[in-house]
Enzyme design. Structure first.
Site, PDB file in Angstrom:
ATOM      1  N   ASP A 297      20.605  -1.980   7.407  1.00  0.00           N
ATOM      2  CA  ASP A 297      20.453  -3.341   6.260  1.00  0.00           C
ATOM      3  C   ASP A 297      21.917  -3.817   5.949  1.00  0.00           C
ATOM      4  O   ASP A 297      22.656  -3.040   4.863  1.00  0.00           O
ATOM      5  CB  ASP A 297      19.759  -2.824   5.084  1.00  0.00           C
ATOM      6  CG  ASP A 297      19.312  -4.038   4.510  1.00  0.00           C
ATOM      7  OD1 ASP A 297      19.810  -4.976   4.326  1.00  0.00           O
ATOM      8  OD2 ASP A 297      18.213  -3.680   3.531  1.00  0.00           O
ATOM      9  N   HIS A 298      21.979  -4.761   5.683  1.00  0.00           N
ATOM     10  CA  HIS A 298      23.625  -5.681   6.248  1.00  0.00           C
ATOM     11  C   HIS A 298      23.083  -5.954   4.355  1.00  0.00           C
ATOM     12  O   HIS A 298      24.287  -6.418   4.042  1.00  0.00           O
ATOM     13  CB  HIS A 298      23.661  -6.411   6.937  1.00  0.00           C
ATOM     14  CG  HIS A 298      25.311  -6.793   6.943  1.00  0.00           C
ATOM     15  ND1 HIS A 298      25.960  -6.262   6.642  1.00  0.00           N
ATOM     16  CD2 HIS A 298      25.962  -7.975   8.129  1.00  0.00           C
ATOM     17  CE1 HIS A 298      27.116  -6.496   6.646  1.00  0.00           C
ATOM     18  NE2 HIS A 298      26.992  -7.533   7.382  1.00  0.00           N
TER      19      HIS A 298
END
Ligand code: CAO
Length: 541
Positions: free
Chosen positions: A513-514
């Protein structure tokens, strides 16, 4: 106060018409010309307007009744007794079937036999010009019959459909919604079928139908079923049958009528259908979205065509597990900005060690696969890089750091994908992990996992190593922030600085999850895993 009968006005030549919709209720206030009823004759659907402003005090007819000119259909309390002696206004053309005032779109007289190319143009529109197109009722490739509506236009006074002058197949559509059209403008290119009874052809069973047979109509809902309870939508490009009042309501509420299933006579869309459609969408939005009908995120759902037009089909209910997995995937995919980092780990020595454990594994009754090594390496990497062992609480704008290391393992079962969770991986040895993976995978396949055994993971491993492939992009199992995909190890030539060496390389695919993890840390995590798997002695440190 003065009461006045509402009577059926001149029906433009029609003798007896059927009431297909009652658009007002007792107590409603109406202004002159407001639609009261919709009636349908063989030739047209028309709305009967209120003869004057007032309050409806009685409706003396019901849907399905047949009425003639002069019949009383209700009573109106005319405010202030201002009853006008003027005769009721002419019925306004409704939008469904060809309106009485709108002749079929202009076209040359058909030649006898065969098919021919035609361009349908706009017929006379009672002197009106530059009328906006509010709906294109057909799509390229549709088969239409004579008088099927091609486009719907809307003037200040009425909504009208321009019907097709002949049967045939729709080619290029030359107008789009918002265009303003006048008599003589080019509407649609068509392949006209002379003397062809397209309706008759399309009503044949599928096996006997021509390849260009129109899409099957959506099944009529049963009388008891509320409209729009099923996810099944009218086929894409299906024609919309609805009166102007319903179209107006749909426009006001932002409902796409081509997605609404009609429950009125002949599949006509009535107000209740539009209301039920909106209600269903609101419920979907609140519950996180439907599998195929929309996601509740404002992203339009995927329209399903009528697949039976391409070949034989069969429908089967999705299992509850499949529905739950689909919803989770959809939610994670839509909520998490994913990045996937690829790397290869040299597991030549690890594999040699793993194979050396075979005899002991046989003695213990446990098969040692590469997976326990992956679990151990991930637990160490998570301890070393705690930014991967978090959840984001965006409502509170907080990061939740976990002080435990539980790892989920995706297991492929005949009933679908399940993810049992191995607790405290950092505290367990390889044999314990190997045994636990086997036990949990067995339970998963036998559907014996307890909910608690599928909860609490910080991170997930999904291994396709026993199956094949070189890389893939796994979907993060939110609210976790990362997932490791493992593909099949294979021998590759690796340059050692002076020569190529045959090394067993394991492909790693780390999706993260950036929002929680930056790209540099993504690459550092797979580097760390490669280091640990390349020299498993480091796991002891
Ligand atoms: N490279 C090469 N070989 C591998 C390997 C890898 N990365 N991983 C496993 N193998 C080998 C094993 O050593 C074993 O070989 P042998 O039978 O010769 O010893 C064989 O592949 C089968 O292993 P396995 O699948 O039975 O065991 P596992 O511990 O690797 O995996 C489990 C267990 C439960 C994860 C697995 O059975 C499974 O269900 N995998 C699918 C997961 C899945 O569907 N993920 C998709 C999620 S995204 O939709």
């Amino acid at each position: 106060m003065s009461e006045q009968d509402i009577t059926v006005p001149d029906l433009g030549g029609a003798d007896e018409v059927e009431i297909i919709e009652i658009t007002v209720s007792v107590g409603d206030a109406v202004v002159e010309e407001d639609p009261i009823l919709t009636v349908e004759s063989d030739k047209a659907t028309v709305e009967l307007p209120a003869p004057m402003a007032g309050k409806i005090t009685a409706i003396t007819v019901k849907v399905g009744d047949k009425v003639r000119e002069g019949d009383v259909v209700g009573r109106l309390d005319v405010a202030g007794g201002a009853v006008t002696e003027e005769p009721p206004a002419e019925p306004e053309p409704a939008a469904e079937e060809p309106a009485a005032e709108v002749p079929p779109a202009a076209a040359p007289a058909p030649a006898a036999g065969g098919s021919r190319q035609e361009v349908v143009t706009v017929p006379p529109l009672d002197g009106l010009v530059d009328i906006p197109v509010i709906e294109v009722n057909v799509s390229e490739g549709d088969t239409v019959e004579v008088d099927d509506p091609l486009v719907t236009v809307e003037s200040d006074k009425a909504t009208m459909e321009i019907p097709s002058p002949f049967a045939g197949k729709v080619g290029k559509i030359l107008v789009s919604v918002g265009d303003k059209i006048s008599e003589g403008d080019r509407l649609v290119e068509m392949t006209a079928v002379d003397g062809g009874d397209v309706a008759a052809e399309s009503s044949q069973p599928a096996s006997a139908a021509a390849p260009s047979a129109p899409q099957a109509p959506a099944p009529a809902p049963s009388a008891a079923a509320p409209a729009q309870t099923s996810n099944e939508l009218p086929p894409a490009g299906a024609k919309v049958h609805a009166g102007p009042a319903v179209r107006k309501l749909a426009r006001e509420l932002g409902a796409d009528l081509s997605r609404v299933k009609g429950s009125g006579p002949k599949g006509r869309i009535i107000k209740e259908d539009v209301q039920a459609y909106i209600k269903q969408h609101l419920q979907q939005a609140q519950s996180g979205g439907g599998v195929s009908g929309g996601t509740g995120t404002g992203i339009p759902g995927v329209k399903l065509p009528d697949f039976s037009q391409f070949g034989e089909i069969e429908r089967e209910s999705m299992s509850r597990m499949h529905i739950a997995t689909a919803r989770n995937m959809e939610r994670s995919w839509l909520n998490v900005p994913h990045v996937t980092q690829f790397d290869d780990a040299d597991i030549t020595e690890m594999e040699a060690f793993r194979k050396s454990l075979k005899a002991e594994g046989d003695k213990r009754g446990v098969k040692m696969t590469p997976l326990p090594f992956m679990l151990k390496a991930c637990a160490r990497a998570l301890a070393d890089m705690p930014q991967f062992n978090v959840a984001l609480d965006l409502d509170k704008q907080e990061i939740i750091r976990k002080r435990y290391i539980h790892i989920g393992v995706a297991v492929d079962t005949p009933a679908g994908l399940v993810v049992p969770v191995i607790r405290d991986v950092d505290k367990k040895g390889l044999w314990d992990l190997a045994r636990e993976v086997i036990e949990l995978a067995e339970k998963a396949r036998d559907k014996k996992l307890k909910p608690a055994e599928m909860q609490g993971a910080c991170f997930t491993i999904t291994s396709l190593g026993g199956i094949g492939g070189t890389a893939f992009t796994p979907i993060v199992n939110a609210p976790e922030v990362a997932i490791l995909g493992i593909s099949k190890a294979s021998m590759k030539p690796v340059w050692d600085g002076s020569a190529f060496q045959p090394r067993l390389m394991l492909p790693l695919s780390l999706s993260y999850d950036h929002r929680a993890v930056n790209g540099a840390d993504g690459a550092r995590f797979t580097n760390r895993l490669s280091e640990l798997l390349g020299d498993i002695r480091q796991l002891l440190l």
